[in-house]
Each structure stands twice: as C-alpha cells, then as structure tokens.
Design an enzyme around this catalytic site. Structure first.
Site, short mmCIF file in Angstrom:
data_model
loop_
_atom_site.label_atom_id
_atom_site.label_comp_id
_atom_site.label_asym_id
_atom_site.label_seq_id
_atom_site.Cartn_x
_atom_site.Cartn_y
_atom_site.Cartn_z
N ASP A 10 -51.44 55.28 -26.75
CA ASP A 10 -50.76 56.42 -26.16
C ASP A 10 -49.27 56.10 -26.00
OD1 ASP A 10 -49.79 58.40 -24.52
OD2 ASP A 10 -51.26 58.07 -22.91
N ILE A 11 -48.43 56.87 -26.65
CA ILE A 11 -46.99 56.58 -26.65
C ILE A 11 -46.37 56.72 -25.26
CG2 ILE A 11 -46.13 58.92 -27.17
CD1 ILE A 11 -44.22 57.54 -29.22
N ASN A 24 -41.14 70.84 -31.05
CA ASN A 24 -40.86 72.01 -31.89
C ASN A 24 -39.42 72.45 -31.61
OD1 ASN A 24 -40.86 73.92 -29.62
ND2 ASN A 24 -43.07 73.51 -29.57
N GLY A 32 -50.44 68.49 -28.27
CA GLY A 32 -50.37 67.17 -28.92
C GLY A 32 -49.55 66.16 -28.13
N VAL A 33 -48.76 65.38 -28.85
CA VAL A 33 -47.97 64.32 -28.21
C VAL A 33 -46.87 64.94 -27.32
CG1 VAL A 33 -46.35 63.91 -30.12
CG2 VAL A 33 -46.99 62.05 -28.61
N ASP A 34 -46.38 66.10 -27.70
CA ASP A 34 -45.36 66.81 -26.91
C ASP A 34 -45.92 67.11 -25.50
OD1 ASP A 34 -43.13 68.28 -26.23
OD2 ASP A 34 -43.44 69.88 -27.69
N VAL A 125 -50.70 69.00 -35.72
CA VAL A 125 -50.79 70.42 -36.08
C VAL A 125 -49.86 70.80 -37.23
CG1 VAL A 125 -51.64 71.33 -33.88
CG2 VAL A 125 -49.21 71.15 -34.23
N TYR A 126 -48.82 70.03 -37.48
CA TYR A 126 -47.92 70.36 -38.58
C TYR A 126 -48.46 69.93 -39.96
CZ TYR A 126 -44.16 72.12 -35.51
OH TYR A 126 -43.40 72.85 -34.61
#
Ligand code: AR6
Length: 179
Positions: A10-11, A24, A32-34, A125-126
């Site tokens: 986990d970042i 985005n 997600g990570v965001d 997702v991208y």
C-alpha cells in the site's frame, strides 16, 4: 548508481519525501489509489488540491502532466498528482504515460526530494496493459537525470509486482549485453 525498488503493498504506507497519486484531471479525488491516498491524508489534501488553479474548466492537471501539493496527514512531505492516459481513449498513450512519470520526477527533483514512491499509473480503471506500462515506467525512471533519486514502485498485487520485477531484470540484461 540508480536505485529503484519494487515493493508489493500500500503506497500510503511509504516512507518517502513524495508519494505519487494516480489522479484524474479534476484532482478532486476518486477511487483506487487516489481514494486511498485522500483517505490516509485527510481533508487537508483535498483543500490543497482545490487551491491548484484550473488550466481550463475544471482541469487542474491535463493528461500527462503532474501537480504537487503538501501531503496532509501522510508522513511524506508532498503528494505529486500525476494524470495518466485512459488507454483506449487518449491518443498516444505511450507518450502521455511517459510524460506523467517524467513530470512527476521533475517535480520531485525541483522540490529537493530524495525519495519518491509511484503506484502503477493508469494500470487500474484507466486500463493500461501492465507489461507495456512497466516498460515505460522503468525506462523513464532509469534516465540518468534521475540517478540521485531513490525511486520506489508500490504495486498492489503480486501479479503486477512480478511484471515490474521482470521488466527490471530485462533492462539489467539489456545493459549487460551492451557492455
Ligand atoms: N497502493 C498502491 N497501489 C494501489 C493502491 C494502494 N493503496 N490502491 C490501488 N492501487 P487506479 P488509474 C493500484 O485505478 O488506472 C481513480 O478513480 C491499482 O491496483 O487507482 O491511473 C482516479 O481518480 C492499480 O494497479 O489508477 C482516476 O479517475 C494502480 O494502483 C482514475 O482512478 C492504479 O489504479 C485513475 O486510474
């Protein structure tokens, strides 16, 4: 000697000067990570994002670019918000992904960071194909101008960490073959 380390995890737990967010263009959070970074950093991060002046209607960070903010409750000094391409939507996704990494690294250097942690930008997702993304990510991070940085990739699954490790091994062999 470039230092690039691959971590499966986990970042938000990374102990570095700058954590890169796969954001985005609006920079107002997401999944997600965001989502994970905003949850861990707390509301100050969203407030810092809102202070970034949009370039045009709602677009704080165009695709392929990056913006830097303080990091709220994270132990990092900065969050660097990088916007990768949507693989099946944006033209020239290779160039855009490379420039998202490059712009993030340039911001880290210009802000005096010694260490930086990346997630696999655009690989959720991208929809960026993992092997291709790994090739681009590793090749930009290995450029001589970033030699002084300690660069971590925090990769969420075992599958994606293995792909990044393979790419690191491949590039080592390519360099050896050229000696
Ligand atoms: N630590 C490290 N990696 C993570 C974590 C985490 N805590 N959580 C997820 N990942 P994504 P994108 C991985 O979808 O494709 C957001 O909604 C994940 O498994 O987060 O660039 C933004 O707001 C995947 O490998 O980013 C944008 O709208 C990687 O991080 C959009 O998603 C990136 O997946 C950006 O899409």
């Amino acid at each position: 000697m470039d230092t690039i380390k691959i971590i499966q995890g986990d970042i938000t737990k990374a102990s570095v000067d700058a954590i890169v967010n796969a954001a985005n263009s609006q920079m107002l959070g997401g999944g997600g990570v965001d989502g994970a970074i905003h949850r861990a950093a707390g509301p100050d991060l969203l407030e810092a994002c809102k202070k970034i002046k949009p370039k045009m209607e709602g677009i704080r960070c165009p695709v392929g670019e990056a913006r830097i903010t303080p990091a709220g409750n994270l132990t990092a000094k900065y969050v660097i918000h990088a916007v990768g391409p949507r693989y099946s939507f944006d033209k020239n996704p290779e160039n855009l992904l490379a420039s998202a990494y490059q712009n993030s690294l340039d911001l880290a250097v210009s802000h005096g960071c010694v260490s930086i942690a990346f997630p696999a930008i655009s690989c959720g997702v991208y929809g960026y194909p993992l092997q291709n993304a790994a090739k681009i990510a590793v090749s930009v991070c290995k450029r001589p101008e970033y030699k002084a940085l300690i660069i971590y990739f925090y990769l969420f699954s075992q599958e994606i960490a293995a792909i990044w490790m393979d790419e690191m091994d491949n590039t080592k062999n390519i360099q050896k073959d050229r000696l």
